[in-house]
Every structure is written in C-alpha cells, then in structure tokens.
Design a protein around this motif. Structure first.
Motif, PDB file in Angstrom:
ATOM      1  N   LYS A 198       0.859  -1.182   0.000  1.00 55.38           N
ATOM      2  CA  LYS A 198       0.000   0.000   0.000  1.00 55.38           C
ATOM      3  C   LYS A 198       0.898   1.235   0.000  1.00 55.38           C
ATOM      4  CE  LYS A 198      -3.700  -2.358   2.429  1.00 55.38           C
ATOM      5  NZ  LYS A 198      -3.231  -3.680   2.143  1.00 55.38           N
ATOM      6  N   TYR A 199       0.783   2.029  -1.055  1.00 55.32           N
ATOM      7  CA  TYR A 199       1.571   3.243  -1.184  1.00 55.32           C
ATOM      8  C   TYR A 199       0.807   4.425  -0.595  1.00 55.32           C
ATOM      9  CZ  TYR A 199       4.225   0.388  -4.462  1.00 55.32           C
ATOM     10  OH  TYR A 199       4.978  -0.614  -5.029  1.00 55.32           O
ATOM     11  N   LYS A 200       1.525   5.394  -0.068  1.00 59.07           N
ATOM     12  CA  LYS A 200       0.885   6.563   0.545  1.00 59.07           C
ATOM     13  C   LYS A 200       0.299   7.512  -0.491  1.00 59.07           C
ATOM     14  CE  LYS A 200       3.531   6.412   4.737  1.00 59.07           C
ATOM     15  NZ  LYS A 200       4.280   7.113   5.742  1.00 59.07           N
ATOM     16  N   THR A 201       0.920   7.619  -1.659  1.00 54.24           N
ATOM     17  CA  THR A 201       0.423   8.510  -2.708  1.00 54.24           C
ATOM     18  C   THR A 201      -0.776   7.855  -3.389  1.00 54.24           C
ATOM     19  OG1 THR A 201       2.649   9.311  -3.087  1.00 54.24           O
ATOM     20  CG2 THR A 201       1.030   9.767  -4.799  1.00 54.24           C
ATOM     21  N   LEU A 202      -1.915   8.482  -3.287  1.00 48.83           N
ATOM     22  CA  LEU A 202      -3.120   7.930  -3.892  1.00 48.83           C
ATOM     23  C   LEU A 202      -3.302   8.386  -5.335  1.00 48.83           C
ATOM     24  CD1 LEU A 202      -5.596   8.286  -0.899  1.00 48.83           C
ATOM     25  CD2 LEU A 202      -4.337   6.264  -1.621  1.00 48.83           C
ATOM     26  N   ASP A 203      -2.730   9.526  -5.700  1.00 45.35           N
ATOM     27  CA  ASP A 203      -2.881  10.067  -7.037  1.00 45.35           C
ATOM     28  C   ASP A 203      -1.704   9.615  -7.903  1.00 45.35           C
ATOM     29  OD1 ASP A 203      -3.386  11.463  -9.334  1.00 45.35           O
ATOM     30  OD2 ASP A 203      -3.381  13.443  -8.382  1.00 45.35           O
ATOM     31  N   GLU A 204      -1.899   8.538  -8.661  1.00 46.41           N
ATOM     32  CA  GLU A 204      -0.825   7.994  -9.490  1.00 46.41           C
ATOM     33  C   GLU A 204      -0.387   8.943 -10.597  1.00 46.41           C
ATOM     34  OE1 GLU A 204      -1.666   4.105 -10.977  1.00 46.41           O
ATOM     35  OE2 GLU A 204      -1.268   3.179  -9.047  1.00 46.41           O
ATOM     36  N   SER A 205      -1.223   9.934 -10.930  1.00 42.66           N
ATOM     37  CA  SER A 205      -0.834  10.874 -11.979  1.00 42.66           C
ATOM     38  C   SER A 205       0.355  11.734 -11.550  1.00 42.66           C
ATOM     39  CB  SER A 205      -2.014  11.760 -12.377  1.00 42.66           C
ATOM     40  OG  SER A 205      -2.351  12.638 -11.315  1.00 42.66           O
ATOM     41  N   LEU A 206       0.650  11.764 -10.258  1.00 44.19           N
ATOM     42  CA  LEU A 206       1.785  12.528  -9.742  1.00 44.19           C
ATOM     43  C   LEU A 206       3.093  11.732  -9.810  1.00 44.19           C
ATOM     44  CD1 LEU A 206       0.074  14.020  -6.555  1.00 44.19           C
ATOM     45  CD2 LEU A 206       0.418  15.132  -8.771  1.00 44.19           C
TER      46      LEU A 206
END
Length: 107
Positions: free
Chosen positions: A28-36
C-alpha cells in the motif's frame, strides 16, 4: 498495461499460493494520485515459512524481485528485468522466485 496484467495474475494466483502456504499482500503506497508519479508501480509481498519476498512491476514494464531469509535476514535472491514482455508469463518469470521463497535456498 503490464501492471494491469500483473495485478490480474496476482489475484488469480492468490488461492493457489495460499494452498502452498504462501501469503500474498499488495504493498500500500501513501500517494493515492498515481498521476503525480512518473512511473507508477504495483508491488506485492509474499511470506512463506522460510522467507519474505517482494515483487514490483512498473508501468514502464520494468520488474524487480527479491527474497530474504527470515532467520538470517540475508538477501538470497535479487533479479531485475529492464523490460517484461507485453504478454508476460508470470508463472514462468517468477518460477525461480517461488522456488527460493519456499525452499529458503540460494539458487
């Protein structure tokens, strides 16, 4: 594309791995917005009686896996692939990984 195929393969393989006493968990990665993220990845962690393992597949088609011995914490396997085929056979690609994960033996 390869990441989606990897996710599908993980979900499809979970039951068979559990029968072999290998647990599977998505990282589980902390960044939810993969576009970043320039090259997002999908990672999983496996645990067997002898070892911990981790597999990561990037959107670009790169792949890396490693296996650590639980008792000694020694890394006993590490592989990196610059480009996984567009139609990957993950059973074949990860055969050595799962052998080491279950046996705890260096290849």
């Amino acid at each position: 594309m390869v990441r989606d195929k990897f996710k599908y393969w993980v979900e499809k393989s979970k039951g068979e791995l559990e029968n072999s006493l290998i647990t599977t968990e998505f990282i589980k990665y902390k960044t939810l917005d993969e576009s970043l993220i320039p090259d997002p990845s999908t990672g999983i962690i496996h645990e067997s009686k002898n070892c911990f393992g981790q597999v990561i597949v990037w959107e670009s088609g790169q792949m890396e896996y490693e296996v650590l011995n639980i008792r000694t914490e020694e890394m006993i396997l590490w592989r990196y692939f610059e480009k996984v085929p567009d139609e990957p056979d993950f059973d074949n690609i990860l055969a050595e990984y799962f052998f080491v994960l279950q046996s705890g033996l260096k290849p």
